[in-house]
Design an enzyme around this catalytic site. Structure first.
Site, PDB file in Angstrom:
ATOM      1  N   HIS A  73       0.835  -1.208   0.000  1.00  0.00           N
ATOM      2  CA  HIS A  73       0.000   0.000   0.000  1.00  0.00           C
ATOM      3  C   HIS A  73       0.862   1.246   0.000  1.00  0.00           C
ATOM      4  CE1 HIS A  73       0.681   0.839   4.368  1.00  0.00           C
ATOM      5  NE2 HIS A  73       0.764  -0.471   4.454  1.00  0.00           N
ATOM      6  N   ASP A  75      -0.699   4.284   0.775  1.00  0.00           N
ATOM      7  CA  ASP A  75      -1.250   5.219   1.757  1.00  0.00           C
ATOM      8  C   ASP A  75      -0.491   5.088   3.074  1.00  0.00           C
ATOM      9  OD1 ASP A  75      -2.475   2.617   2.020  1.00  0.00           O
ATOM     10  OD2 ASP A  75      -3.972   3.502   3.361  1.00  0.00           O
ATOM     11  N   ASP A 108       6.647   1.694   6.483  1.00  0.00           N
ATOM     12  CA  ASP A 108       5.285   1.187   6.328  1.00  0.00           C
ATOM     13  C   ASP A 108       4.536   2.014   5.292  1.00  0.00           C
ATOM     14  OD1 ASP A 108       3.004  -0.291   6.744  1.00  0.00           O
ATOM     15  OD2 ASP A 108       2.441   0.727   8.598  1.00  0.00           O
ATOM     16  N   GLU A 138      -5.179   0.935   2.780  1.00  0.00           N
ATOM     17  CA  GLU A 138      -4.856  -0.128   3.726  1.00  0.00           C
ATOM     18  C   GLU A 138      -4.855   0.392   5.150  1.00  0.00           C
ATOM     19  OE1 GLU A 138      -2.526  -3.003   6.172  1.00  0.00           O
ATOM     20  OE2 GLU A 138      -2.197  -0.860   5.883  1.00  0.00           O
ATOM     21  N   GLU A 167       4.750  -5.907   4.063  1.00  0.00           N
ATOM     22  CA  GLU A 167       4.585  -5.278   5.369  1.00  0.00           C
ATOM     23  C   GLU A 167       5.881  -5.381   6.182  1.00  0.00           C
ATOM     24  OE1 GLU A 167       2.254  -3.535   6.804  1.00  0.00           O
ATOM     25  OE2 GLU A 167       0.743  -3.678   5.243  1.00  0.00           O
TER      26      GLU A 167
END
Length: 378
Positions: A73, A75, A108, A138, A167
Site C-alpha cells: 500500500h 497510503d 510502512d 490499507e 509489510e
C-alpha cells in the site's frame, strides 16, 4: 545513490495520507513503465472512506509461466506532530548503526515498495510473469482497496500463483521474521436500552447499566482458547464504555460498549459474533458486529522455504515463521493464492520520525529479487 534509495525518497516525497490518490501513484507508475509493466489505475469509493486509488501493474512472461505478485500500500497514517524534519521531505541522517532515511512511510511501507521495484530491475522479463498489487486504502477502512483489486484481477484473469506482501515484519534486524498467517479481527458494539428517570424513583425508570455490567463481566471472563500450533490464544478486549450522562441524579436511558476480538483459526468472525450476541441478549442487550478479516495460515512449505533461503543468503540469518501482530491486506489476498508477508524492521512504523536503515533498502531489494527468480523458476 542506489535505485532502492532513490525510489524510496521519491515515494516518501509524495504525500499520501490515507485514503491516497494521485501523485504518489503517478510516481510509482513512472518507475514501473520503463521496466515493461502494463500499469492499470482506477479510483473507487466515495467519502467518507474514499475516493481511493488502486494500481495493478503486470509484466507478462512467456505463455504458461508462473505468476508472482508483490503486494502493498502507498497510503500512510497521518504524520502527527513533533517531527524533527518535515514528514514528507525525506532526509538521510547519520546514526551509530548507519545512515537512516526519515519520512512518513519509510518502513510502512514505501521503503518496501521501493525495494520491490528495484528488485524488478534484476529479474529478466522472460523469467515469468511479475505483478504489483498496490492500494491507497490499507491504513484506513480498507473498503475500496485490495478487495477492489482482487475483483479487477479476477475480471481480467490475472490472479497470481503466489503473493508476497511487503509489510514491515522484521523486529530487531532485517530478516528475523516473516508472517505466514494472521489472526482474524472482529469489532462488536453492544447496546442496552433502558428508561430514563430520577434516581430517587427507580421504580419509574429502567437502568441499563447493571445489565451492561453483567454483559461485560461475562464477556471479560471468557477464555476463548489456549492457542494452536501456529497461533497465540485469541483475546477479547473491551475498548470503550459510554453512557454520556452528565447528571448525577438521572438514571440514563441507554448504555453502550465496544469490544475487539483478535482470534485464531479455531474460530470465525461469524461464530464469535453469534456468541457475543447470545450473551448480550441474555442480559437484555443487543450486539452489532463488523468482521475486519478472518484468520489465515500459509502452512510452512516450498514458498516459505524460498523466502527463508533468500533471507539467509543475503543476511546470514533464518527468519522465524510467525503469525503475530495485527491485520494486513494479506487477509484478503489469501483468497486468491498462498500469501506470506516479509519486509523491513517495524520499530518506527506509525511513529514520529519514522525511519528505515538505508542499507536495508538495498539488502531487501536483493532478497526480493532472489525470491522472485526462485518462485518463477519453480
Amino acid at each position: 545513490m542506489s535505485i532502492a534509495l532513490d525510489y524510496a525518497e521519491k515515494l516518501i516525497a509524495a504525500p499520501s495520507v490515507t485514503p491516497a490518490t494521485g501523485l504518489v501513484f503517478d510516481v510509482m507508475a513512472q518507475m514501473l513503465s520503463p521496466l515493461g509493466f502494463e500499469v492499470h489505475r482506477f479510483v473507487t469509493g466515495e467519502a467518507p472512506d474514499g475516493p481511493v486509488e488502486n494500481l495493478f501493474a503486470i509484466r507478462r512472461g512467456p505463455a504458461g509461466s508462473k505468476h508472482f505478485a508483490f503486494a502493498g500500500h502507498l497510503d500512510v497514517v497521518p504524520p502527527g506532530n513533533d517531527w524533527t524534519s518535515a514528514p514528507f521531505a525525506p532526509e538521510i541522517r547519520p546514526s551509530p548503526g548507519g545512515d537512516l532515511l526519515h519520512g512518513r512511510g519509510a518502513v510502512d511501507m514505501k521503503g518496501s515498495i521501493a525495494s520491490m521495484i528495484a528488485a524488478a530491475h534484476d529479474v529478466p522479463a522472460d523469467a515469468g510473469t511479475l505483478s504489483f498489487i498496490i492500494t491507497g486504502d490499507e491504513e484506513g477502512p480498507a473498503v475500496y482497496g485490495t478487495r477492489a483489486l482482487i475483483d479487477f484481477m479476477r475480471e481480467h484473469d490475472m490472479e497470481p500463483d503466489l503473493c508476497l506482501v511487503g509489510e514491515p515484519t522484521s523486529v530487531n534486524r532485517l530478516g528475523d521474521m516473516m508472517k505466514i498467517g494472521r489472526r482474524g479481527s472482529v469489532n462488536i458494539w453492544i447496546v442496552v436500552e433502558g428508561t430514563q428517570g430520577h434516581v430517587a424513583y427507580p421504580h419509574l425508570a429502567d437502568n441499563p447499566l447493571p445489565r451492561l455490567v453483567a454483559i461485560m463481566a461475562e464477556l471479560d471472563a471468557l477464555v476463548l482458547d489456549e492457542g494452536t500450533d501456529w497461533f497465540q490464544p485469541s483475546n477479547l478486549e473491551i475498548t470503550d464504555l459510554e453512557v454520556g450522562n452528565p447528571a448525577h441524579n438521572v438514571i440514563p436511558a441507554k448504555a453502550t460498549a465496544r469490544l475487539s476480538i483478535r482470534f485464531n483459526d479455531i474460530h470465525s468472525g461469524a461464530s464469535l459474533s453469534e456468541r457475543v450476541a447470545a450473551i448480550a441478549e441474555k442480559h437484555g442487550g443487543a450486539a452489532k458486529s463488523i468482521i475486519s478479516g478472518e484468520p489465515f495460515l500459509t502452512p510452512p512449505g516450498e514458498f516459505s522455504r524460498i523466502i527463508a533461503d533468500a533471507v539467509e543468503a543475503e543476511t546470514g540469518i533464518a527468519p522465524e515463521a510467525s503469525t503475530t501482530g495485527g491485520t494486513s491486506d494479506a487477509r484478503f489476498l489469501r483468497a486468491v493464492c498462498p500469501v506470506i508477508e516479509f519486509g523491513l524492521c517495524n520499530a518506527t512504523m506509525h511513529k514520529t520520525d519514522e525511519a528505515v536503515a538505508v542499507a536495508d533498502l538495498d539488502v531487501l531489494a536483493k532478497i526480493y529479487a532472489r525470491i522472485t527468480k526462485a518462485v518463477l523458476a519453480g
